[in-house]
Design an enzyme around this catalytic site. Structure first.
Site, PDB file in Angstrom:
ATOM      1  N   LEU A   1       0.836  -1.198   0.000  1.00 24.58           N
ATOM      2  CA  LEU A   1       0.000   0.000   0.000  1.00 24.58           C
ATOM      3  C   LEU A   1       0.872   1.249   0.000  1.00 24.58           C
ATOM      4  O   LEU A   1       1.926   1.277   0.651  1.00 24.58           O
ATOM      5  CB  LEU A   1      -0.900   0.010   1.241  1.00 24.58           C
ATOM      6  CG  LEU A   1      -1.783  -1.222   1.421  1.00 24.58           C
ATOM      7  CD1 LEU A   1      -2.781  -0.994   2.537  1.00 24.58           C
ATOM      8  CD2 LEU A   1      -2.504  -1.588   0.130  1.00 24.58           C
TER       9      LEU A   1
ATOM     10  N   ASN B   1       4.655  -7.954   6.304  1.00 24.93           N
ATOM     11  CA  ASN B   1       5.557  -7.380   7.318  1.00 24.93           C
ATOM     12  C   ASN B   1       4.887  -6.325   8.197  1.00 24.93           C
ATOM     13  O   ASN B   1       5.561  -5.568   8.901  1.00 24.93           O
ATOM     14  CB  ASN B   1       6.772  -6.752   6.615  1.00 24.93           C
ATOM     15  CG  ASN B   1       6.373  -5.594   5.707  1.00 24.93           C
ATOM     16  OD1 ASN B   1       5.235  -5.506   5.273  1.00 24.93           O
ATOM     17  ND2 ASN B   1       7.298  -4.702   5.438  1.00 24.93           N
ATOM     18  N   GLU B   2       3.544  -6.257   8.188  1.00 24.46           N
ATOM     19  CA  GLU B   2       2.832  -5.157   8.845  1.00 24.46           C
ATOM     20  C   GLU B   2       3.266  -4.941  10.295  1.00 24.46           C
ATOM     21  O   GLU B   2       3.479  -3.812  10.716  1.00 24.46           O
ATOM     22  CB  GLU B   2       1.312  -5.376   8.787  1.00 24.46           C
ATOM     23  CG  GLU B   2       0.672  -5.047   7.454  1.00 24.46           C
ATOM     24  CD  GLU B   2       0.855  -6.138   6.404  1.00 24.46           C
ATOM     25  OE1 GLU B   2       1.561  -7.125   6.678  1.00 24.46           O
ATOM     26  OE2 GLU B   2       0.301  -5.982   5.298  1.00 24.46           O
TER      27      GLU B   2
ATOM     28  N   GLY C   1       1.113  -5.345   1.047  1.00 22.22           N
ATOM     29  CA  GLY C   1       0.086  -5.368   0.009  1.00 22.22           C
ATOM     30  C   GLY C   1       0.549  -6.068  -1.267  1.00 22.22           C
ATOM     31  O   GLY C   1      -0.268  -6.630  -2.003  1.00 22.22           O
TER      32      GLY C   1
HETATM   33  C1  LIG Z   1      -7.945  -5.129  12.528  1.00 23.64           C
HETATM   34  C2  LIG Z   1      -7.179  -4.245  11.691  1.00 23.64           C
HETATM   35  C3  LIG Z   1      -7.962  -3.511  10.701  1.00 23.64           C
HETATM   36  C4  LIG Z   1      -7.424  -2.645   9.937  1.00 23.64           C
HETATM   37  C5  LIG Z   1      -5.959  -2.429   9.908  1.00 23.64           C
HETATM   38  C6  LIG Z   1      -5.658  -1.053   9.740  1.00 23.64           C
HETATM   39  C7  LIG Z   1      -4.603  -0.516   9.165  1.00 23.64           C
HETATM   40  C8  LIG Z   1      -3.472  -1.206   8.730  1.00 23.64           C
HETATM   41  C9  LIG Z   1      -3.306  -1.278   7.259  1.00 23.64           C
HETATM   42  C10 LIG Z   1      -2.509  -2.477   7.070  1.00 23.64           C
HETATM   43  C11 LIG Z   1      -2.076  -2.732   5.728  1.00 23.64           C
HETATM   44  C12 LIG Z   1      -0.845  -2.455   5.310  1.00 23.64           C
HETATM   45  C13 LIG Z   1      -0.335  -3.049   4.109  1.00 23.64           C
HETATM   46  C14 LIG Z   1       0.794  -2.353   3.435  1.00 23.64           C
HETATM   47  O1  LIG Z   1       1.012  -2.675   2.310  1.00 23.64           O
HETATM   48  S1  LIG Z   1       1.703  -1.139   4.215  1.00 23.64           S
HETATM   49  C15 LIG Z   1       3.104  -0.862   3.165  1.00 23.64           C
HETATM   50  C16 LIG Z   1       4.223  -1.738   3.580  1.00 23.64           C
HETATM   51  N1  LIG Z   1       5.286  -1.687   2.630  1.00 23.64           N
HETATM   52  C17 LIG Z   1       6.549  -1.821   2.989  1.00 23.64           C
HETATM   53  O2  LIG Z   1       6.911  -1.980   4.123  1.00 23.64           O
HETATM   54  C18 LIG Z   1       7.577  -1.724   1.872  1.00 23.64           C
HETATM   55  C19 LIG Z   1       8.405  -0.510   1.992  1.00 23.64           C
HETATM   56  N2  LIG Z   1       9.359  -0.403   0.891  1.00 23.64           N
HETATM   57  C20 LIG Z   1      10.469  -1.143   0.813  1.00 23.64           C
HETATM   58  O3  LIG Z   1      10.776  -1.974   1.612  1.00 23.64           O
HETATM   59  C21 LIG Z   1      11.350  -0.847  -0.371  1.00 23.64           C
HETATM   60  O4  LIG Z   1      10.946   0.339  -0.958  1.00 23.64           O
HETATM   61  C22 LIG Z   1      11.354  -1.950  -1.450  1.00 23.64           C
HETATM   62  C23 LIG Z   1      12.096  -3.194  -0.937  1.00 23.64           C
HETATM   63  C24 LIG Z   1       9.952  -2.326  -1.885  1.00 23.64           C
HETATM   64  C25 LIG Z   1      12.126  -1.414  -2.697  1.00 23.64           C
HETATM   65  O5  LIG Z   1      13.383  -0.951  -2.329  1.00 23.64           O
HETATM   66  P1  LIG Z   1      14.192   0.038  -3.291  1.00 23.64           P
HETATM   67  O6  LIG Z   1      15.539   0.203  -2.677  1.00 23.64           O
HETATM   68  O7  LIG Z   1      14.106  -0.445  -4.681  1.00 23.64           O
HETATM   69  O8  LIG Z   1      13.357   1.375  -3.298  1.00 23.64           O
HETATM   70  P2  LIG Z   1      13.333   2.506  -2.158  1.00 23.64           P
HETATM   71  O9  LIG Z   1      14.514   3.399  -2.358  1.00 23.64           O
HETATM   72  O10 LIG Z   1      13.164   1.896  -0.832  1.00 23.64           O
HETATM   73  O11 LIG Z   1      11.996   3.269  -2.514  1.00 23.64           O
HETATM   74  C26 LIG Z   1      11.898   4.149  -3.636  1.00 23.64           C
HETATM   75  C27 LIG Z   1      10.923   5.261  -3.287  1.00 23.64           C
HETATM   76  O12 LIG Z   1       9.640   4.681  -3.039  1.00 23.64           O
HETATM   77  C28 LIG Z   1       9.173   5.049  -1.727  1.00 23.64           C
HETATM   78  N3  LIG Z   1       8.395   3.942  -1.175  1.00 23.64           N
HETATM   79  C29 LIG Z   1       8.775   2.668  -0.983  1.00 23.64           C
HETATM   80  N4  LIG Z   1       7.776   1.925  -0.511  1.00 23.64           N
HETATM   81  C30 LIG Z   1       6.724   2.747  -0.383  1.00 23.64           C
HETATM   82  C31 LIG Z   1       5.365   2.569   0.062  1.00 23.64           C
HETATM   83  N5  LIG Z   1       4.881   1.385   0.451  1.00 23.64           N
HETATM   84  N6  LIG Z   1       4.559   3.638   0.063  1.00 23.64           N
HETATM   85  C32 LIG Z   1       4.993   4.848  -0.350  1.00 23.64           C
HETATM   86  N7  LIG Z   1       6.259   5.087  -0.785  1.00 23.64           N
HETATM   87  C33 LIG Z   1       7.112   4.035  -0.814  1.00 23.64           C
HETATM   88  C34 LIG Z   1      10.445   5.307  -0.956  1.00 23.64           C
HETATM   89  O13 LIG Z   1      10.193   6.141   0.133  1.00 23.64           O
HETATM   90  C35 LIG Z   1      11.312   5.974  -2.009  1.00 23.64           C
HETATM   91  O14 LIG Z   1      10.863   7.321  -2.121  1.00 23.64           O
HETATM   92  P3  LIG Z   1      11.863   8.481  -2.561  1.00 23.64           P
HETATM   93  O15 LIG Z   1      13.048   8.439  -1.650  1.00 23.64           O
HETATM   94  O16 LIG Z   1      12.227   8.160  -3.994  1.00 23.64           O
HETATM   95  O17 LIG Z   1      11.058   9.736  -2.418  1.00 23.64           O
END
Ligand SMILES: CC/C=C\C/C=C\CCC/C=C/CC(=O)SCCNC(=O)CCNC(=O)[C@H](O)C(C)(C)COP(=O)(O)OP(=O)(O)OC[C@H]1O[C@@H](n2cnc3c(N)ncnc32)[C@H](O)[C@@H]1OP(=O)(O)O
Length: 292
Positions: free
Chosen positions: A100, A168-169, A145
């Site tokens: 997400l 990994n939430e 996600g």
């Molecule tokens: C009972 C409960 C009921 C409800 C629950 C309520 C709420 C909870 C909701 C739960 C659901 C959550 C699900 C999710 O999906 S949360 C998102 C989790 N994602 C992550 O942890 C991944 C994070 N990213 C990474 O680990 C790395 O980016 C990745 C390995 C994917 C890629 O690495 P790489 O080195 O290639 O790129 P980066 O340099 O890290 O990233 C590039 C730019 O992108 C931005 N970025 C990365 N991930 C995200 C993201 N998920 N959202 C927004 N932006 C993201 C990152 O910051 C970099 O930005 P800039 O520096 O270029 O500006």
């Protein structure tokens, strides 16, 4: 792989929009503006009828409302066109989907937050209950996600060994909602799901294969697509209605959960994600990603 124009026209509103705009603008100016890239591409193979659906939101395919909405429209289009199957993959060379879009959940106004979550719910439901066979060709990292999208398909082929996948939430201080849990439990069973989710562990592709989180590991995207096509081909002689009803029956728990709890689930999300502590956590996590 050929793009079936008729299918694409009915599938991608964006495609019609950009064609319309550019041809009308050409009358007035020399240089038509470059049309925006679709956030999700779809290529339907004429022979097999299988669609390759490619997430295309650089840099990391984080799932925001417009992307989810586009994906949902494509899945609905495929349903309408009685698709033979769908392969979900990414245009990135290293990331399937970063999950997400955290920016959608950070300091967002309530109406946007609510639209984001309801779009996620309906897109997930469209994918999870789709009548046609679905395969995730996971050609990069698939946290949170990104893992959910993969788990919602019927088969997972992942490029390895260096990419990772998992829910990994908890590592972020947030909670995977019950339907994320159901998806993981569908695939891994109760015990492994509890272990994986409480720790928020990410698995390397070889670890995921050993655990059964993915079904096959390959070395590149082309091989992943070939494996995915093979999986789908085995259904060629299975009557589609029997297949669809069986899939719905097997996936009944998740489908019913979402149908019965959409509003409560939205409320839980809103209550949790708007908490100050959670907002602070998301902010810190985003800052740590940007600092890398
Ligand atoms: C009972 C409960 C009921 C409800 C629950 C309520 C709420 C909870 C909701 C739960 C659901 C959550 C699900 C999710 O999906 S949360 C998102 C989790 N994602 C992550 O942890 C991944 C994070 N990213 C990474 O680990 C790395 O980016 C990745 C390995 C994917 C890629 O690495 P790489 O080195 O290639 O790129 P980066 O340099 O890290 O990233 C590039 C730019 O992108 C931005 N970025 C990365 N991930 C995200 C993201 N998920 N959202 C927004 N932006 C993201 C990152 O910051 C970099 O930005 P800039 O520096 O270029 O500006």
């Amino acid at each position: 792989m050929a793009v079936v124009f008729r299918t694409c026209k009915s599938l991608s509103k964006n495609a019609i929009f950009t064609r319309g705009i550019s041809s009308s603008l050409r009358l007035h100016s020399q240089k038509p503006p470059t049309p925006p890239e679709p956030l999700v591409n779809v290529d339907v193979d004429d022979k097999s009828g299988v669609a390759v659906v490619t997430l295309n939101r650089p840099p990391v395919n984080s799932l925001n409302t417009p992307l989810l909405s586009e994906l949902k429209n494509i899945i609905k289009g495929l349903e309408d066109n009685k698709s033979r199957g769908m392969i979900l993959t990414s245009s990135s060379e290293t990331v399937f989907s970063a999950g997400l879009d955290l920016m959608e959940m950070y300091n967002a106004p309530k109406d946007k937050l609510s639209a984001f979550w309801t779009t996620l719910q309906s897109t997930w439901l469209a994918l999870y209950r789709s009548s046609f066979p679905t395969v995730a060709a996971i050609n990069g990292h698939a946290p949170a996600g990104g893992c959910l999208l993969s788990l919602s398909c019927e088969y997972r082929v992942m490029v390895g060994p260096k990419f990772s996948i998992g829910l990994n939430e908890t590592q972020l201080g947030i909670v995977a909602p019950p339907w994320f849990v159901i998806c993981m439990r569908d695939v891994l069973g109760h015990r492994q799901t509890e272990m994986a989710l409480t720790s928020g562990r990410m698995f390397s592709a070889p670890e995921a294969l050993k655990l059964g989180l993915i079904d096959a590991m390959v070395t590149n995207k082309a091989e992943a697509i070939t494996e995915a096509q093979k999986f789908i081909a085995q259904f060629a002689k299975i009557p589609p209605l029997a297949r669809k009803l069986t899939k719905e029956s097997v996936r009944q728990e998740g489908i019913k959960y979402m149908e019965d709890n959409m509003i409560d689930d939205l409320q839980m999300f809103m209550d949790l994600v708007t908490q100050e502590k959670i907002q602070k956590g998301i902010g810190l996590y985003l800052a740590s990603l940007k600092k890398k």
